[in-house]
Design an enzyme around this catalytic site. Structure first.
Site, PDB file in Angstrom:
ATOM      1  CG  ASP A 283       9.477 -10.935  22.708  1.00 41.16           C
ATOM      2  OD1 ASP A 283      10.206 -10.040  22.273  1.00 41.16           O
ATOM      3  OD2 ASP A 283       8.782 -10.829  23.735  1.00 41.16           O
ATOM      4  CG  ASP A 285       8.055  -9.112  26.864  1.00 38.22           C
ATOM      5  OD1 ASP A 285       8.115  -9.363  25.639  1.00 38.22           O
ATOM      6  OD2 ASP A 285       8.294  -7.992  27.351  1.00 38.22           O
ATOM      7  CG  ASP A 364       1.918  -3.919  -2.338  1.00 34.79           C
ATOM      8  OD1 ASP A 364       2.923  -4.106  -1.607  1.00 34.79           O
ATOM      9  OD2 ASP A 364       1.764  -2.882  -3.027  1.00 34.79           O
ATOM     10  CD  GLU A 369       7.275 -12.589  -3.648  1.00 41.66           C
ATOM     11  OE1 GLU A 369       7.330 -13.643  -4.298  1.00 41.66           O
ATOM     12  OE2 GLU A 369       7.697 -11.504  -4.089  1.00 41.66           O
ATOM     13  CG  HIS A 372       4.709 -15.674  -7.509  1.00 38.48           C
ATOM     14  ND1 HIS A 372       4.399 -15.589  -8.840  1.00 38.48           N
ATOM     15  CD2 HIS A 372       5.477 -14.583  -7.231  1.00 38.48           C
ATOM     16  CE1 HIS A 372       4.941 -14.489  -9.359  1.00 38.48           C
ATOM     17  NE2 HIS A 372       5.603 -13.857  -8.398  1.00 38.48           N
ATOM     18  CG  ASP A 410      -1.623   1.481  -3.152  1.00 36.75           C
ATOM     19  OD1 ASP A 410      -1.062   0.756  -4.005  1.00 36.75           O
ATOM     20  OD2 ASP A 410      -1.492   1.285  -1.910  1.00 36.75           O
ATOM     21  CD  GLU A 415       2.008   0.863  -2.218  1.00 39.15           C
ATOM     22  OE1 GLU A 415       2.294   0.242  -3.258  1.00 39.15           O
ATOM     23  OE2 GLU A 415       1.158   0.470  -1.386  1.00 39.15           O
ATOM     24  CE1 TYR A 418      12.473   0.531  -6.206  1.00 37.56           C
ATOM     25  CE2 TYR A 418      11.061   2.369  -6.820  1.00 37.56           C
ATOM     26  CZ  TYR A 418      12.180   1.577  -7.050  1.00 37.56           C
ATOM     27  OH  TYR A 418      12.976   1.830  -8.133  1.00 37.56           O
ATOM     28  CB  THR A 419      12.715   4.686  -3.304  1.00 38.74           C
ATOM     29  OG1 THR A 419      11.334   4.851  -3.654  1.00 38.74           O
ATOM     30  CG2 THR A 419      13.484   4.069  -4.458  1.00 38.74           C
ATOM     31  CG  ASP A 425       9.090   5.874  -5.405  1.00 44.94           C
ATOM     32  OD1 ASP A 425       8.693   5.719  -4.230  1.00 44.94           O
ATOM     33  OD2 ASP A 425      10.280   5.754  -5.745  1.00 44.94           O
TER      34      ASP A 425
HETATM   35  C1  D38 Z   1      14.397  -2.369  -8.501  1.00 44.12           C
HETATM   36  C2  D38 Z   1      15.653  -1.958  -8.109  1.00 44.12           C
HETATM   37  C3  D38 Z   1      16.547  -2.882  -7.551  1.00 44.12           C
HETATM   38  C4  D38 Z   1      16.174  -4.216  -7.416  1.00 44.12           C
HETATM   39  C5  D38 Z   1      14.943  -4.630  -7.852  1.00 44.12           C
HETATM   40  C6  D38 Z   1      14.047  -3.725  -8.386  1.00 44.12           C
HETATM   41  C7  D38 Z   1      16.027  -0.528  -8.248  1.00 44.12           C
HETATM   42  O1  D38 Z   1      15.152   0.299  -8.541  1.00 44.12           O
HETATM   43  O2  D38 Z   1      17.222  -0.220  -8.062  1.00 44.12           O
HETATM   44  C8  D38 Z   1      14.585  -6.101  -7.710  1.00 44.12           C
HETATM   45  N1  D38 Z   1      13.166  -6.297  -7.567  1.00 44.12           N
HETATM   46  C9  D38 Z   1      12.487  -6.302  -6.461  1.00 44.12           C
HETATM   47  C10 D38 Z   1      11.193  -6.497  -6.824  1.00 44.12           C
HETATM   48  N2  D38 Z   1      11.134  -6.595  -8.110  1.00 44.12           N
HETATM   49  N3  D38 Z   1      12.368  -6.493  -8.573  1.00 44.12           N
HETATM   50  C11 D38 Z   1      10.038  -6.489  -5.926  1.00 44.12           C
HETATM   51  C12 D38 Z   1       9.274  -7.744  -5.716  1.00 44.12           C
HETATM   52  C13 D38 Z   1       7.946  -7.422  -5.101  1.00 44.12           C
HETATM   53  C14 D38 Z   1       7.250  -6.172  -5.555  1.00 44.12           C
HETATM   54  C15 D38 Z   1       6.994  -8.553  -5.087  1.00 44.12           C
HETATM   55  C16 D38 Z   1       9.180  -8.668  -6.901  1.00 44.12           C
HETATM   56  N4  D38 Z   1       9.921  -9.774  -6.732  1.00 44.12           N
HETATM   57  C17 D38 Z   1       9.999 -10.813  -7.720  1.00 44.12           C
HETATM   58  C18 D38 Z   1       8.712 -11.590  -7.767  1.00 44.12           C
HETATM   59  O3  D38 Z   1       8.201 -12.017  -6.728  1.00 44.12           O
HETATM   60  O4  D38 Z   1       8.214 -11.795  -8.863  1.00 44.12           O
HETATM   61  O5  D38 Z   1       8.536  -8.483  -7.890  1.00 44.12           O
HETATM   62  C19 D38 Z   1      11.117 -11.756  -7.366  1.00 44.12           C
HETATM   63  C20 D38 Z   1      11.332 -12.746  -8.435  1.00 44.12           C
HETATM   64  C21 D38 Z   1      12.555 -13.519  -8.178  1.00 44.12           C
HETATM   65  C22 D38 Z   1      12.667 -14.636  -9.194  1.00 44.12           C
HETATM   66  N5  D38 Z   1      13.993 -15.135  -9.211  1.00 44.12           N
HETATM   67 ZN    ZN Z   2       6.457 -12.111  -8.797  1.00 43.34          ZN
END
Ligand code: D38
Ligand code: ZN
Length: 659
Positions: A283, A285, A364, A369, A372, A410, A415, A418-419, A425
């Site tokens: 960036d 500034d 979250d 991540e 992990h 929460d 959340e 997502y969507t 949700d």
């Molecule tokens: C839902 C939908 C589409 C894609 C996914 C889930 C849908 O409702 O249409 C894919 N997805 C994303 C996640 N989980 N599944 C979210 C993340 C977040 C919450 C941390 C997640 N990622 C995995 C992880 O870190 O464990 O859980 C990624 C794992 C990848 C390993 N190859």
């Molecule tokens: Zn994970």
């Protein structure tokens, strides 16, 4: 450099303290009887034993130009007079008070002496009123230039190879290489001071001192840390936050050097491609408020909060507890609906805008991540089946806890991203895993080969156990127990029952076996169908094999408690179950295998692995071995299905009595 307090010092004393600097009859004469009261003020460089700041009426003749200034240094000045070499004027400025400042540098045999800047300050009347700076009075006057064997360009190449820079460097400004006389461990030698400015492979403003005699590097440092800055950023939720950044070459970077790490927190963009780590987010500034920067601001800021949580709560310095850099890349791929840790860094997609908004927007998710990475360098739970689901659960647990640490409590995961079109949700719920197709009890454990054995599915069971515990004892205590279990007791193959044992042990260590915290763990796991199988002789869980893996003598389950009945399964045609117990010479051992769903047999081995007893009755008849022990030690019991016999629905009962 330590300096003494400014004070009057009689010139005779100044003289006697001046070593290697010629005496100063001139200054004495400048302070004539007429203005005797005006004594020069002198402060001293105590290490070198020479003055470094002298004020007063110092010059006899008027100083009107560069030549006069040099003549003053050569003829009039005695305090700063050097035996070897001469001075060169590098810069002249005149200020709004009408005073002129000559910045000089000491040279010997045409080579500048490193660090020897001396200012000559002249007032409106052409009188030198101050001389200050550093000189090097003790250098030998000799033909230094004869010792120079390298060219300036050769010195640049030496610096590059010293820093192990890649052959195709792109410098943010042209490298410079200037000759100096430099003191290395008391020895003077000619060096090239090479300055290299670059951003990759790491942000550098490297100063490398290369001996002009033989190309050896005698000193090197990176000055980039001096560029730490504090900027602001606009997060995807619209709030403005303070960001640790740094500046270089007129640009600001999401690059945080403020943590007590060995590395840094740095944030990149993959520019919607999949090359990692991508490019630094910059960036002009230091106000990162463009909407295209929001995902990067989120990633950078949230990585900092997650780092702070682990550091402030457990003293853990980054994911490896060795202060390694936290690297994040945003804008990974196109419409990518996920985030992951790839073994070295965090990666975030933008989402497709419907299923997900950019995933770094959720604290979250970031803590998930990063956890992990913590798990990988501690328990190292394998990413398959129950250990894999535990790995997932640990990430969700600390995802929840870190978000709450930031003031946002929460029980949902993800959340915030997502969507975006649907409120309320999430991806998973710790409180009610069944909302998002996850089991919340061992009775509903999903046996699948998809998703590495359902790691994102069966994590619902330990997640629910965590919810049960945390709602009893709170997130702080729960976090302490879970962290201790993760870093101290869990191992790569730990299953759910082992997690229960590890958490109970951690609760015991922290709060005691009769504490409400210990009971909360016990009850929290019991409620999801994980009972005391890790503890010998506890209740069994219908439909699950509590003692696996015990498929060979080396991972036999036990030691068994004498007289207790253990229930387990021969669950496949090739499954074999080993148990062990301890017995002493003179003991009589009775082994009973009953409640058989099929034709099972039982065998007894001694500590050397030799068969010492067996029972091979037909069909579902119970089996019994009686054996008198002649040698003290560990004994092994093998339960096996004849000709592939097995059952996953009816457990056999095994009782070993040692009398
Ligand atoms: C839902 C939908 C589409 C894609 C996914 C889930 C849908 O409702 O249409 C894919 N997805 C994303 C996640 N989980 N599944 C979210 C993340 C977040 C919450 C941390 C997640 N990622 C995995 C992880 O870190 O464990 O859980 C990624 C794992 C990848 C390993 N190859
Ligand atoms: Zn994970």
């Amino acid at each position: 450099m330590k300096k003494s307090v400014k004070k009057f010092i009689p010139l005779s004393l100044a003289f006697s303290m001046t070593i290697g600097v010629t005496a100063l009859p001139m200054v004495t004469s400048a302070a004539t009887t007429k203005d005797k009261e005006i004594q020069p003020k002198i402060t001293w460089d105590q290490e070198k034993g020479i003055p470094d700041f002298v004020s007063g009426k110092l010059s006899k003749k008027k100083v009107k130009n560069k030549g006069d200034a040099l003549a003053f240094l050569k003829e009039d000045n005695n305090l700063f007079k050097v035996d070897a070499g001469e001075f060169q004027v590098k810069d002249i400025t005149t200020d709004e008070l009408g005073m002129t400042h000559y910045r000089t540098e000491m040279t010997i045999d045409g080579i500048s002496v490193y660090g020897s800047d001396l200012y000559v300050h002249v007032n409106k009347n052409g009188e030198v009123y101050t001389v200050n700076g550093e000189i090097e009075p003790k250098i030998e006057n000799k033909k230094w230039s004869k010792q120079v064997k390298l060219s300036a360009n050769e010195a640049v190449a030496k610096a590059e190879s010293y820093l192990e820079l890649p052959s195709s460097m792109s410098y943010t400004s042209e490298p410079t290489s200037d000759l100096y006389l430099y003191q290395d461990k008391k020895q003077w030698l000619p060096v090239y001071l090479v300055e290299l400015q670059f951003l990759e492979p790491y942000p550098g403003r490297e100063f490398v001192f290369v001996s002009a005699k033989d190309g050896k590097v005698v000193e090197a440092y990176n000055a980039i840390s001096e560029a730490a800055a504090t900027g602001t950023g606009k997060k995807s939720d619209g709030t403005t936050v303070s960001l640790n950044t740094y500046s270089s070459g007129g640009q600001f970077y999401l690059y945080d050097t403020t943590k007590p790490m060995n590395g840094v927190i740095e944030t990149y963009t993959a520019n919607n491609r999949t090359q990692l780590p991508g490019n630094y987010v910059t960036d002009n500034d230091n106000v990162f408020n463009a909407s295209a920067q929001a995902a990067a601001v989120d990633a950078h800021y949230n990585a900092g909060i997650t780092y702070d949580y682990y550091y402030n709560t457990f003293g853990r310095n980054s994911y490896d507890d060795n202060g390694s850099s936290l690297v994040s890349t945003v804008h990974y791929g196109q419409d990518y609906n996920n985030a992951f840790w790839n073994g070295s860094q965090m990666v975030y997609g933008d989402g497709d805008g419907t299923t997900f908004s950019p995933l770094s927007g959720a604290l979250d998710v970031i803590a998930h991540e990063l956890t992990h990475a913590v798990t990988e360098s501690t328990a190292n739970l394998v990413y398959q089946n129950q250990p894999g689901a535990l790995n997932e659960s640990m990430s969700d647990v600390f995802g929840t806890i870190v978000e709450a640490y930031d003031g946002d409590m929460d029980w949902l995961m993800g959340e915030d991203v997502y969507t975006p079109g649907t409120r309320g949700d999430g991806l998973r719920s710790m409180k009610d895993p069944t909302l998002y197709n996850q089991p919340a009890h061992m009775n509903n454990y999903v046996n699948t080969t998809a998703d590495n054995g359902g790691v994102h599915t069966n994590s619902g069971i330990p997640n629910k156990a965590f919810y049960n515990i945390a709602t009893k004892i709170g997130l702080d205590k729960s976090g302490k127990i879970y962290y201790r279990a993760l870093t101290t007791y869990l191992t790569s193959q730990s299953d759910f029952a082992d997690a229960r044992s590890a958490l109970l042990q951690a609760a015991n260590d922290l709060y005691g076996e009769s504490s409400s915290e210990y009971t909360a763990v016990e009850n929290g796991f019991a409620a999801v169908g994980i009972n005391g199988s890790g503890g010998v002789g506890g209740d069994e869980t219908p439909g699950s094999d509590n003692y696996e893996p015990n498929d060979n003598i080396n991972n036999a389950f036990g030691p068994l408690t004498s007289g207790k009945t253990y229930q387990s399964f021969i669950s496949t045609t090739t499954d074999e179950d080993f148990f062990k117990f301890n017995a002493n010479s003179g003991n009589n051992v009775r082994i009973n295998l009953s409640n058989l769903p099929d034709d099972y047999d039982v065998y007894l081995y001694n500590s050397g692995g030799s068969l010492v007893g067996s029972s091979e009755n037909a069909r579902t008849r119970s089996e019994t071995i009686n054996h008198s022990i002649s040698q003290s030690g560990t004994y092994y019991v093998l339960v096996v299905g004849w000709n592939g016999a097995n059952s996953v629905s009816n457990p056999y009962h095994l009782t070993v009595s040692v009398n």
